[in-house]
Structures are given as C-alpha cells and as structure tokens.
Design a protein around this motif. Structure first.
Motif, PDB file in Angstrom:
ATOM      1  N   ALA A 396      48.487  42.924  28.217  1.00  0.00           N
ATOM      2  CA  ALA A 396      49.475  43.554  27.129  1.00  0.00           C
ATOM      3  C   ALA A 396      48.426  43.753  25.796  1.00  0.00           C
ATOM      4  N   VAL A 397      48.520  45.183  25.493  1.00  0.00           N
ATOM      5  CA  VAL A 397      47.680  45.608  24.398  1.00  0.00           C
ATOM      6  C   VAL A 397      48.804  45.915  23.088  1.00  0.00           C
ATOM      7  N   VAL A 398      48.681  45.182  22.083  1.00  0.00           N
ATOM      8  CA  VAL A 398      49.688  45.064  21.005  1.00  0.00           C
ATOM      9  C   VAL A 398      49.148  45.697  19.869  1.00  0.00           C
ATOM     10  N   GLY A 399      49.763  46.755  19.142  1.00  0.00           N
ATOM     11  CA  GLY A 399      49.187  47.173  17.775  1.00  0.00           C
ATOM     12  C   GLY A 399      49.751  46.560  16.583  1.00  0.00           C
ATOM     13  N   SER A 400      49.909  47.335  15.461  1.00  0.00           N
ATOM     14  CA  SER A 400      50.326  46.734  14.140  1.00  0.00           C
ATOM     15  C   SER A 400      51.374  45.751  14.341  1.00  0.00           C
ATOM     16  N   VAL A 424      47.557  38.769  30.118  1.00  0.00           N
ATOM     17  CA  VAL A 424      46.419  38.879  29.052  1.00  0.00           C
ATOM     18  C   VAL A 424      46.765  39.502  27.891  1.00  0.00           C
ATOM     19  N   THR A 425      46.659  39.268  26.512  1.00  0.00           N
ATOM     20  CA  THR A 425      46.921  39.750  25.415  1.00  0.00           C
ATOM     21  C   THR A 425      45.949  40.181  24.669  1.00  0.00           C
ATOM     22  N   MET A 426      45.620  41.543  24.136  1.00  0.00           N
ATOM     23  CA  MET A 426      44.664  41.843  23.328  1.00  0.00           C
ATOM     24  C   MET A 426      45.584  42.383  21.873  1.00  0.00           C
ATOM     25  N   LEU A 427      45.030  41.923  20.908  1.00  0.00           N
ATOM     26  CA  LEU A 427      45.726  42.360  19.569  1.00  0.00           C
ATOM     27  C   LEU A 427      44.741  43.221  18.875  1.00  0.00           C
ATOM     28  N   VAL A 428      45.207  44.583  18.710  1.00  0.00           N
ATOM     29  CA  VAL A 428      44.354  45.429  17.818  1.00  0.00           C
ATOM     30  C   VAL A 428      44.171  45.171  16.621  1.00  0.00           C
ATOM     31  N   THR A 448      39.149  41.188  20.323  1.00  0.00           N
ATOM     32  CA  THR A 448      38.670  42.518  20.356  1.00  0.00           C
ATOM     33  C   THR A 448      38.602  42.862  21.789  1.00  0.00           C
ATOM     34  N   PRO A 449      38.421  44.292  22.068  1.00  0.00           N
ATOM     35  CA  PRO A 449      38.495  44.870  23.399  1.00  0.00           C
ATOM     36  C   PRO A 449      37.277  44.351  24.235  1.00  0.00           C
ATOM     37  N   GLU A 450      36.130  44.194  23.643  1.00  0.00           N
ATOM     38  CA  GLU A 450      34.907  43.754  24.303  1.00  0.00           C
ATOM     39  C   GLU A 450      35.124  42.229  24.742  1.00  0.00           C
TER      40      GLU A 450
END
Length: 696
Positions: A396-400, A424-428, A448-450
């Motif tokens: 799950a990729v979450v924005g602002s 898995v969570t990635m916070l932008v 980070t995406p990396e």
C-alpha cells in the motif's frame, strides 16, 4: 535473572547479563574514551557491581578505584580493557589467571598494524586457547543491552540517554555502526534487544556470539553488519539454527571487490569473487541480505511476516494499491530493477472491487487517487486484495494524507494487520507520526521506494538452508592438479558424462582410435592445467596422418613454450559440438565452504560473468533454479521455436558434481568442467575438458 536466562550459555550471560564488571584503565575524565563506560553504565541504571581499575587514582568519577584486577574482592564476570595497546596482553593474561570468564578489548594495533600486531594477536589466541577465558575484540567498542541498562561501551553515540528497546540483536564488525544504528533507529522508533561491537574476532566471532544468544527470550531476530566473511563455519551453524527456530537474520555486508580473483587457478575461482560467494552463502543460509543500510533495521517486521519456508523468489506475486500514482510508480520501478514484477488485479478481483463500488483505475497497480484517503474505501480495497488469490503480498503506497490525515489512509492499513498475507506500507511524504504508529504496531513500513523494494527483494531472495557440505583440510595454495585423464576418472565416479577419450605416449605414435575422426589432441599432464597457454591443443584432426603430425606439433610447442615441464601423455577425443557451452565449477571457499557455480562457458566465461552460485551440495530442483539464472541458457530453452537443450541432463550434472561436498574422501579442493556441452534435448550433456585440484 529468570530461570530461562540462568540456563543460557555462559557467553550470553557474561556478555549481556553480567553481574559484575571491571573497567581496566577507567578515566576520571568523562570526555575521554576511558571515562565513558562508567558514566554510561551509571546513567543507564545498570544494577550490577562496577569496579573502576586505575592504579594512579584512589577515586574515579567519585567512586572508589582499585589498583588492579587482583585487588578486587571478587572475580568479575566481564572485564572491559580500556588501557593502551601495549598493556593489553599482560591484562588479558591476568584475566586468564584469575578465572575471568570474558574480556573485551577496546584497543586496536593488532593484525591490522603489521608484524608486531600479528604477533600480539597470536598471543591473544594462545591465551584463549589455553584457558577458559573468552575474548571479544580487539577493536571492540563494547556491548549494550537496553533491557538491563548494560551500556558497556566507549562509543560516544551512547552519550545520548535512553537506548530504545526492541527485539533485534545487532552484531557488528564496525564499532561505530552500533551507535549509528541506535541513532537511526531512534529516529524511526526502532529499538534493539542488544548490540555488540565484535571487532577483529580474535576469539569470539559474530556467529558464535549470536548462537549463544538464541535462547534469550528478549531476542526475536538478528541484524549483522559484516565487513567480510570470517569464521564462516560458526556463522553458518548459527544461521541454520536461527532459521530452524524461525528467528530472522538480516545482514548488510561491505566488500564487493573481486580483486582476489586475479590470483585464482581456475575460471571458477576467477568468476566467483568474494562478494559473489558471500551473497550465495548468506542467501543459502536463509539470511536476508540487504543492499541499503536503512533497510537493515526496517526489514525485520517483513522478514517475520514472510516465513522462510513459504516462498520462492520466482513465485512471489506482488499487488500494489495506492492513493498516488507517482508514488506507486517509484515502487514498481524499484521492484522491477530487482527482478520483481508487480501483478495486475485479476478480472475476478476487479469484479469484487466494482461490486464494492470502489473508485479508481486498475492497470499494473490499483490507483484509488484521492478516494483512497477515505477510511472505508482503503479498508474495503485491502480486505479484497488480501483475499485475492493472485497476490502473495500487498504493498500500500500512501501519499500526502499519511502526513496530514493519517487516520484516513494509514489507519485502515493498521486495522488490516491481522491478515496472514503480508501487507507492506510505503509512505511517500515525510510522515514520522504515521511511520511511528506503523512501526509500533510491528507492521512492515518504509520511508523510501528504494528501501521498500530492497526489503521485499532481500526477503524473497533468501533460501531454505539445506544439508551442509564438508570441507577438505588444506593450507592455501596446497592443491595439486590431476591430469585431464585422471579428472575424467573422478567424473566417472560422480556420474558426470564426458566425451570418450584415449591416451597415448607423447613421444610415441598414436594407435587405433576407439572412435571416429575428426578428433582433438591435447597434452595431458598435471603440470599443465591450462593447455592453450602452451600450445597444447590441436583441433580438427581429420585422419591418422594428421594425428601423427599433431603429436609432433605438441612436442614442438612444449619444447618452445614449456621447457622442462613434465608431460608424457597426449589425450585424444572426438570433436563434438553442442547447442551451448557452460562452465560447471566446484570449489571449497576458505570461509563459505563448498560452493557450486554454473556460468556461460568457453571464451565467454570471464567476459560475460553470467553465472549462478550456490552452497554445495544442491538438489536437482536447485540446479534448475541455477539454470534459470544464467542468461545464456535462455537461448536453448525452447523460446520462439528455437532448439531446446537438454537442460534436465544439465541439472542432473550440476547436482552430481556438487555431491563432492559430501565426499571429502576424494580430497577435492576445486573441480571444473569447461566447457560442458549442452546437447539437444534427450541427448544429455558432455564434458570435453576438466580440471581438478586435490589436497596434497
């Protein structure tokens, strides 16, 4: 001390739970290296007895100082030697004489400093070998256990109070890294169950220390900062037992140089550089090897969530849902760079999403746009995706909204934590509050995406440990080569197919051949491992007359290019051509133990460096995985109507050669077939050259 701790190995007890500590060379000045441990221990509330040792002062930092170890009222559990290098040997001898269980040495100036330092290190080893004393270091900045206030370190980073507590134990070759990890962990809300600066491993190694702590209930996993592979047998034994117990091991390893390959005897040695072998070693032991330092302390919840035995790299299917298309694209790109393709939503899952009136668009990722910032939307989507059979893991990729309104998009993620499938969570954005909440909940989350992609790829790349191989004792450079004819006899015992061969005296005339022309003639001597370098190969011989001339050519070439080198035989084989050529090599690495390597063969072996490496022995199934990793072999895999090579026979040959790891009776240090010809499907594989090194 609880009953479970009382039953721990003495190394764990004296390292992490000492009842008494002596600080040899303790300074009254808290700004000096020698003054830090006493200050840190007192400030952290360590409950054990502390003995400052300073023969020049009656008091140190307001406490009674003692003139020597011998003057103490008891033998301490743990002695930290803070005094200069030239005093270390005498102090360690005194510890051994008194019966001290464990001594940590801060000073450097040992094997890394020249001949005198090498001698000092040898003396330390001799003391440990001839007593019950265990030695941590030299060049160790100490050990920290946040659970009992043990901040026994000279690392200035621990001047900051309140070391965060956690479940992961850190063992590091670099002393400064334990402080760096703590400070970085604090910023992320990540704590540790213990940290130890291992130093030069003159006695206690990373593997032995970690193995000694496996029964500690406070430790649920391990993070290793490795500068090289040392004491590989102990590291291997620890990793296998940690895998058996389900305690994840994470490693960040330096040293990707292959300079040592320049001195290798075989192509296998040249191609299998230090880091290539270390990579195979770590992954084959179920260790999560990460590429980024940040991932080292972020990946643990994901490694816990993905059981080692439940997956293979090829079978992992990742689904991505996002509130920001750009953020998701970064994750997809980074996963793709690591060989992981994101799985699109299936038609059946799309139908369920439509029935739930979920807005957004579905392509490679499910993009919810701003609608995904509503709790009920994100929660409904996660419920459906986590149940979808086409996904093994969901990102799950979450924005602002993660920064400004975490209850909207982050809370539904946390409320989905109980699902068996990894989430898995990635916070932008920079969203420390949301990251802290996810971390506190034990959920895999990344900044980070990396690091997100690094963690996923590293967890999926580890492999279930298999039956370990056995090493053959031999000093470096002590291998003796077999002739090619003798090497084929070994291949026969291993059931690895090779081209038929006949041998004749070099100074005589060739007799009748048991096979047809055309043939190749090669010098056959243990003293000439690389025949082409001395003009020792004649190809394309069409008849008996040309064969006689080939013998004369070989004699002339040896006289000119290898005068005085013993060679009495010529080996003759029929010329064969396969669909492809590979190199198949086995060797015993001094640290990793037996390895098996498959690579592009012939002239491409060292040009393309297209290879796959595993710890030996390997099964046929594992050999198939190795074949899939060598890009050259895709040309004979039957794609687009092209001829298919006998890849099953190749897999069997890989497995058969790797069995040398279970047969130390042969004394083989290295064995290489180059080339091994891959024939058309159903026709097998054929070795047409072989080099074997045995222990003298």
């Amino acid at each position: 001390m609880t009953a479970s701790l009382a039953a721990m190995p003495s190394v764990c007890q004296t390292l992490l739970y000492p009842r008494s500590i002596a600080l040899v060379g303790a300074s009254d000045d808290v700004k000096k290296t020698g003054g830090r441990p006493l200050q840190f221990l007192r400030r952290s509330g360590f409950a054990g007895t502390i003995y400052p040792i300073n023969p020049n002062r009656a008091q140190v930092q307001g406490e009674q100082a003692w003139p020597s170890l011998a003057a103490l009222p008891q033998v301490p559990d743990h002695v930290f030697v803070l005094s200069p290098t030239e005093t270390v040997i005498d102090t360690v001898r005194e510890c051994a004489r008194l019966g001290v269980p464990l001594v940590t040495i801060l000073a450097s100036g040992f094997s890394e400093s020249g001949a005198e330092g090498v001698q000092r290190e040898a003396e330390l080893r001799a003391i440990a070998r001839n007593s019950t004393l265990r030695i941590l270091g030299p060049s160790s900045l100490g050990v920290v256990n946040p659970h009992n206030g043990l901040v026994l370190t000279a690392n200035a980073a621990f001047a900051e109070p309140d070391v965060p507590r956690g479940k992961v134990f850190v063992a590091s070759h670099s002393g400064s890294m334990i402080g760096a990890l703590v400070s970085r962990g604090k910023a992320r809300g990540v704590g540790f169950a213990g940290l130890v600066s291992v130093g030069s491993e003159v006695d206690l190694s990373v593997g032995e220390i970690c193995a000694a702590t496996l029964d500690d209930p406070a430790i649920e996993g391990y993070a290793l900062f490795l500068e090289s592979l040392r004491h590989g047998d102990q590291l291997q034994a620890f990793a296998r037992e940690a895998a058996r117990r389900g305690k994840p091991v994470i490693a960040y390893k330096l040293g990707r140089s292959s300079a040592a390959a320049e001195m290798a005897t075989t192509h296998t040695g040249a191609l299998a550089g230090e880091d290539d072998i270390a990579d195979a070693f770590l992954k084959d032991l179920g260790i999560v090897r990460v590429d980024m330092l940040e991932t080292l302390f972020e990946v643990f919840p994901l490694a816990q969530k993905v059981p080692l035995q439940s997956h293979s790299m090829a079978g992992k299917r990742i689904g991505v849902v996002t509130t920001t298309g750009g953020g998701a694209a970064m994750v997809v790109d980074q996963l793709g760079l690591r060989g992981i393709t994101v799985q699109p939503v299936s038609d059946a899952t799309l139908a369920k999403l439509k029935a739930a009136q979920v807005p957004g668009s579905a392509g490679r990722v499910l993009d919810l746009t701003l609608a995904g910032t509503r709790y009920e939307v994100m929660k409904s989507v996660l419920d459906i995706m986590l149940e979808a059979p086409e996904f093994d893991m969901v990102v799950a990729v979450v924005g602002s909204s993660a920064r400004f309104q975490p209850d909207l998009a982050v809370k539904p993620i946390m409320d989905s934590a109980g699902h068996a499938k990894p989430l898995v969570t990635m916070l932008v954005p920079d969203a420390p509050q949301a990251l802290a909440a996810l971390t506190q909940a034990g959920m895999p989350c990344f900044r980070t995406p990396e690091s997100c992609a690094d963690a996923i790829a590293a967890v999926l790349a580890r492999r279930v440990p298999h039956t370990p191989g056995q090493t053959v004792a031999a000093a470096p450079g002590m291998g003796a080569a077999l002739s090619e004819a003798q090497a084929y006899q070994l291949l026969d015992r291993l059931q690895v197919p090779h081209a038929p061969a006949a041998t004749f005296a070099l100074d005589g005339q060739p007799g009748p051949l048991p096979f047809d022309f055309p043939v190749v003639a090669k010098v056959c001597s243990p003293e000439i491992p690389h025949k082409t370098e001395v003009g020792g190969v004649v190809l394309g011989i069409q008849n008996p007359e040309q064969l006689v001339q080939a013998f004369a050519t070989l004699r002339a070439n040896l006289a000119a290019r290898a005068p005085g080198v013993a060679c009495n035989e010529v080996l003759v084989q029929p010329m064969r051509k396969g669909l492809s050529e590979v190199l198949l090599g086995y060797r015993i690495d001094p640290d990793a133990g037996p390895i098996i390597m498959l690579a592009a063969g012939g002239i491409w072996a060292e040009v393309m460096r297209d290879r796959s490496i595993r710890l030996a022995p390997v099964s046929v199934d594992t050999a198939r995985e190795m074949i899939a990793e060598v890009k050259l072999l895709q040309t004979v895999s039957g794609l687009r109507g092209k001829a298919r090579g006998d890849l099953e026979a190749l897999a069997q040959a890989i497995s058969d050669l790797s069995q040398l790891a279970l047969q130390p009776v042969h004394g083989v240090l290295e064995a290489e077939v180059n080339p091994l010809m891959v024939m058309p499907e159903g026709q097998g594989v054929l070795a047409v050259d072989a080099l074997v090194l045995q222990a003298r």
